[in-house]
Scaffold this motif. Structure first.
Motif, mmCIF file in Angstrom:
data_model
loop_
_atom_site.group_PDB
_atom_site.id
_atom_site.type_symbol
_atom_site.label_atom_id
_atom_site.label_comp_id
_atom_site.label_asym_id
_atom_site.label_seq_id
_atom_site.Cartn_x
_atom_site.Cartn_y
_atom_site.Cartn_z
ATOM 1 N N LEU A 13 4.542 9.865 -5.992
ATOM 2 C CA LEU A 13 5.016 9.537 -4.649
ATOM 3 C C LEU A 13 4.140 10.171 -3.581
ATOM 4 N N PHE A 14 3.754 11.429 -3.775
ATOM 5 C CA PHE A 14 2.934 12.118 -2.777
ATOM 6 C C PHE A 14 1.473 11.678 -2.815
ATOM 7 N N ARG A 15 1.057 10.954 -3.844
ATOM 8 C CA ARG A 15 -0.318 10.457 -3.892
ATOM 9 C C ARG A 15 -0.509 9.200 -3.048
ATOM 10 N N ASN A 16 0.580 8.655 -2.521
ATOM 11 C CA ASN A 16 0.500 7.550 -1.580
ATOM 12 C C ASN A 16 0.563 8.121 -0.163
ATOM 13 N N LYS A 17 -0.403 7.791 0.653
ATOM 14 C CA LYS A 17 -0.512 8.393 1.986
ATOM 15 C C LYS A 17 0.700 8.059 2.863
ATOM 16 N N THR A 18 1.151 6.817 2.831
ATOM 17 C CA THR A 18 2.292 6.419 3.653
ATOM 18 C C THR A 18 3.567 7.124 3.207
ATOM 19 N N ASN A 19 3.785 7.166 1.891
ATOM 20 C CA ASN A 19 4.987 7.820 1.377
ATOM 21 C C ASN A 19 4.974 9.313 1.654
ATOM 22 N N GLU A 137 9.981 29.865 -7.300
ATOM 23 C CA GLU A 137 9.195 30.185 -6.105
ATOM 24 C C GLU A 137 7.844 29.495 -6.109
ATOM 25 N N GLU A 138 7.230 29.396 -7.293
ATOM 26 C CA GLU A 138 5.926 28.730 -7.358
ATOM 27 C C GLU A 138 6.064 27.213 -7.370
ATOM 28 N N GLY A 139 7.255 26.703 -7.657
ATOM 29 C CA GLY A 139 7.490 25.268 -7.636
ATOM 30 C C GLY A 139 6.585 24.515 -8.591
ATOM 31 N N VAL A 140 6.148 23.324 -8.154
ATOM 32 C CA VAL A 140 5.242 22.472 -8.926
ATOM 33 C C VAL A 140 4.069 22.107 -8.033
ATOM 34 N N ARG A 141 2.850 22.274 -8.533
ATOM 35 C CA ARG A 141 1.651 21.952 -7.757
ATOM 36 C C ARG A 141 1.508 20.440 -7.636
ATOM 37 N N VAL A 142 1.447 19.975 -6.365
ATOM 38 C CA VAL A 142 1.399 18.548 -6.070
ATOM 39 C C VAL A 142 0.317 18.294 -5.028
ATOM 40 N N TRP A 143 -0.370 17.167 -5.144
ATOM 41 C CA TRP A 143 -1.391 16.773 -4.173
ATOM 42 C C TRP A 143 -0.760 15.904 -3.085
ATOM 43 N N ASP A 144 -0.961 16.310 -1.814
ATOM 44 C CA ASP A 144 -0.477 15.564 -0.652
ATOM 45 C C ASP A 144 -1.616 14.711 -0.125
ATOM 46 N N GLU A 145 -1.519 13.394 -0.312
ATOM 47 C CA GLU A 145 -2.586 12.487 0.091
ATOM 48 C C GLU A 145 -2.708 12.397 1.612
ATOM 49 N N ASP A 146 -1.626 12.569 2.330
ATOM 50 C CA ASP A 146 -1.680 12.466 3.786
ATOM 51 C C ASP A 146 -2.373 13.669 4.401
ATOM 52 N N LYS A 147 -2.054 14.869 3.937
ATOM 53 C CA LYS A 147 -2.662 16.082 4.480
ATOM 54 C C LYS A 147 -3.904 16.516 3.709
ATOM 55 N N GLN A 148 -4.197 15.839 2.618
ATOM 56 C CA GLN A 148 -5.374 16.147 1.810
ATOM 57 C C GLN A 148 -5.387 17.613 1.374
ATOM 58 N N GLU A 149 -4.269 18.013 0.726
ATOM 59 C CA GLU A 149 -4.163 19.398 0.263
ATOM 60 C C GLU A 149 -3.182 19.489 -0.893
ATOM 61 N N MET A 150 -3.350 20.566 -1.680
ATOM 62 C CA MET A 150 -2.387 20.884 -2.726
ATOM 63 C C MET A 150 -1.315 21.811 -2.144
#
Length: 410
Positions: A13-19, A137-150
Motif C-alpha cells: 500500500l505504501f509503495r503506491n504514491k497516491t495511497n 517500538e521498532e515497528g516494521v520497516r516500510v518504504w514510503d513512495e510519496d516521501k521517498q524514505e524508509m
C-alpha cells in the motif's frame, strides 16, 4: 481456516504514491472545526494520542477497525453452513475511501461449516501476533513512495464493529441473561417476565438528567419515582479487573471447560477473557466493541413500529398484559376491562377487523397529532392525507388508533 498476513499488504500500500499520501490526510488535510467528520474528531482517538504520544507523532501509523460475521456461501436455505470472514479497515483514510473494497483487508477466513462461537479467539491468534509485531517500538520497516524514505510503521486495533451475536463472541461478554448490557455491565437493571418467559431490561430513566420530569412520574418505573443515578462508565482498566481471572479451555469436545454459572444458576457476565487483552494498549481504550449502525437502526425501528402496531407481529399479547398488570404499569388507560383469559382479551383488544387497537391518554394523543400535523406536507399519499385530516378534525381526541397509523406507513 485461511490466513492472509497483513504486513505484506501494508508494505504494498505504501509503495503506491497516491495511497501513501492518503494515509496522512487525517493529519494534514482534515478540517478541524469541532465537528464530528472523521474518527480523529472523536474522544477515543484523542485518548490514544494522549496515552501514546510517540505513536501519535507519525500520522502514517495505522488504526484498524475489525469486523466479522457469518454467512452461507452456498445460498441454500436448508443448509446450516456458516463461513466467517474477518476484515480490517483503516480509519486513518478519508471516510469516503476507508470502506472501499480496495482498502479493506481480509486477514482471516474461517470456512466453517459451523460457526466459531466462543472459540473464535483460536482463529484470531495469527492476527493478534501480527498486531503485536506492529505495536513494537521498532515497528516494521516500510518504504514510503510519496516521501521517498524508509520509516517504522506501527499499528493498533482501534475498535471492533459487529452485530450483537458477533460482538459477544469477540468481547467475551454474554449477550443474553440478566447482565447483558455492554454499558451497565454488573449494574444492569433486569427482571424476568413470568408470563412472557424472557428477561427484559429496566431502569432506562436512570439515564435522564436529574431534574427530568419523567423521573418523577411513577408509572415509568415500577410504580415509583426514579432517584438513582445513571450507571458509571467502565473504562478499559475497570473491565480488565473484571475478567483478568477468567479461565476457559476452548473447544467443542469433551476437554473444553466453559465458565460455570454463578451461585444463582444464572449465566455469568463474562464467558471468556478475549484474546484482544493480549494487546498492551487494550486497557487504555474505552470503547472496545461497537454495534454497526445498520443493525441499530433496523432493530430500533422494527421494535418501535412493532410496538405501535404498524409493522410486524403485535407486541400486545395476552402474556404481555398479564406481566404489565403484575408490574402495575398504566392499568388505568392501557385497557378498561379485566383481562382474565384469551376470550376476554380478544373482546377487549380486537375490533371488528381483528386489528389491535391501543388507547393513549389525551396528553400523549396530542403529541402524536402534533407530529402528524408536521407530516401533512411531506405525505404524498391521498389516503394518508385523508387519515390525518380526519384525526386532526377532532377537537378533543380521546385515543389514537393503530389502524390510523397503519395507513401512514407508506
Amino acid at each position: 481456516m485461511w490466513y492472509f498476513p497483513i504486513i505484506p499488504c501494508l508494505k504494498s500500500l505504501f509503495r503506491n504514491k497516491t495511497n501513501a499520501k492518503l494515509m496522512r490526510c487525517h493529519k494534514e488535510e482534515r478540517k478541524e472545526d469541532k465537528m464530528l467528520r472523521h474518527p480523529a474528531d472523536g474522544s477515543q482517538w484523542r485518548t490514544i494520542d494522549r496515552a501514546f504520544p510517540e505513536f501519535e507523532g507519525d500520522p502514517r501509523n495505522i488504526r484498524f477497525g475489525l469486523s466479522t460475521d457469518g454467512f452461507n456461501p452456498f445460498s441454500e436455505l436448508n443448509s446450516g453452513h456458516s463461513t466467517w470472514p474477518v476484515t480490517l479497515c483503516m480509519f486513518i483514510l478519508p471516510p469516503w475511501i476507508c470502506m472501499k473494497r480496495k482498502f479493506i483487508m481480509m486477514p482471516a477466513l474461517i470456512q466453517g461449516p459451523k460457526k466459531p462461537d466462543n472459540d473464535i479467539d483460536v482463529y484470531l491468534k495469527p492476527l493478534v501476533d501480527e498486531l503485536l509485531q506492529l505495536w513494537k517500538e521498532e515497528g516494521v520497516r516500510v518504504w514510503d513512495e510519496d516521501k521517498q524514505e524508509m520509516f517504522n510503521l506501527q499499528a493498533l486495533l482501534f475498535v471492533t464493529i459487529n452485530d450483537w451475536p458477533a460482538l459477544s463472541n469477540l468481547s467475551g461478554q454474554t449477550n443474553k441473561g440478566y447482565r447483558a448490557c455492554t454499558h451497565s455491565l454488573d449494574d444492569t437493571d433486569s427482571m424476568y417476565l413470568k408470563h412472557g418467559k424472557k428477561v427484559v431490561y429496566m431502569g432506562h430513566c436512570r439515564f435522564l438528567h436529574a431534574l427530568h420530569h419523567l423521573r418523577e412520574s411513577g408509572m415509568h418505573f415500577k410504580g415509583a419515582p426514579e432517584t438513582r443515578k445513571k450507571p458509571l462508565h467502565h473504562n478499559g482498566k475497570h473491565v480488565f479487573e473484571m475478567i483478568k481471572d477468567v479461565r476457559v479451555v476452548f473447544g467443542k469436545g469433551l476437554g473444553n471447560q466453559p465458565v460455570p454459572n454463578d451461585d444463582d444458576r444464572r449465566a455469568t457476565m463474562w464467558k471468556k477473557k478475549s484474546i484482544f487483552w493480549e494487546l498492551p494498549y487494550w486497557e487504555t481504550i474505552d470503547v472496545h466493541n461497537a454495534i454497526d449502525v445498520m443493525h441499530v437502526m433496523k432493530n430500533l425501528c422494527v421494535n418501535v413500529l412493532g410496538f405501535m402496531g404498524v409493522y410486524g407481529p403485535s407486541k400486545d399479547t395476552l402474556e404481555a398484559r398479564w406481566d404489565l398488570k403484575e408490574m402495575g404499569h398504566g392499568m388505568t388507560y392501557i385497557w378498561k376491562r379485566e383481562i382474565t383469559d384469551s376470550t376476554t382479551y380478544a373482546a377487549a383488544v380486537l375490533g371488528n377487523t381483528g386489528e389491535t387497537s391501543y388507547e393513549l391518554p389525551v396528553p400523549e394523543t396530542s403529541v402524536e397529532l402534533t407530529v402528524l400535523e408536521s407530516m401533512r406536507e411531506t405525505l404524498a399519499s391521498d389516503e394518508g392525507l385523508d387519515s390525518i385530516d380526519r384525526m386532526l378534525g377532532d377537537a378533543e381526541p380521546e385515543c389514537l388508533d393503530a389502524r390510523d397509523l397503519k395507513k401512514l406507513e407508506t
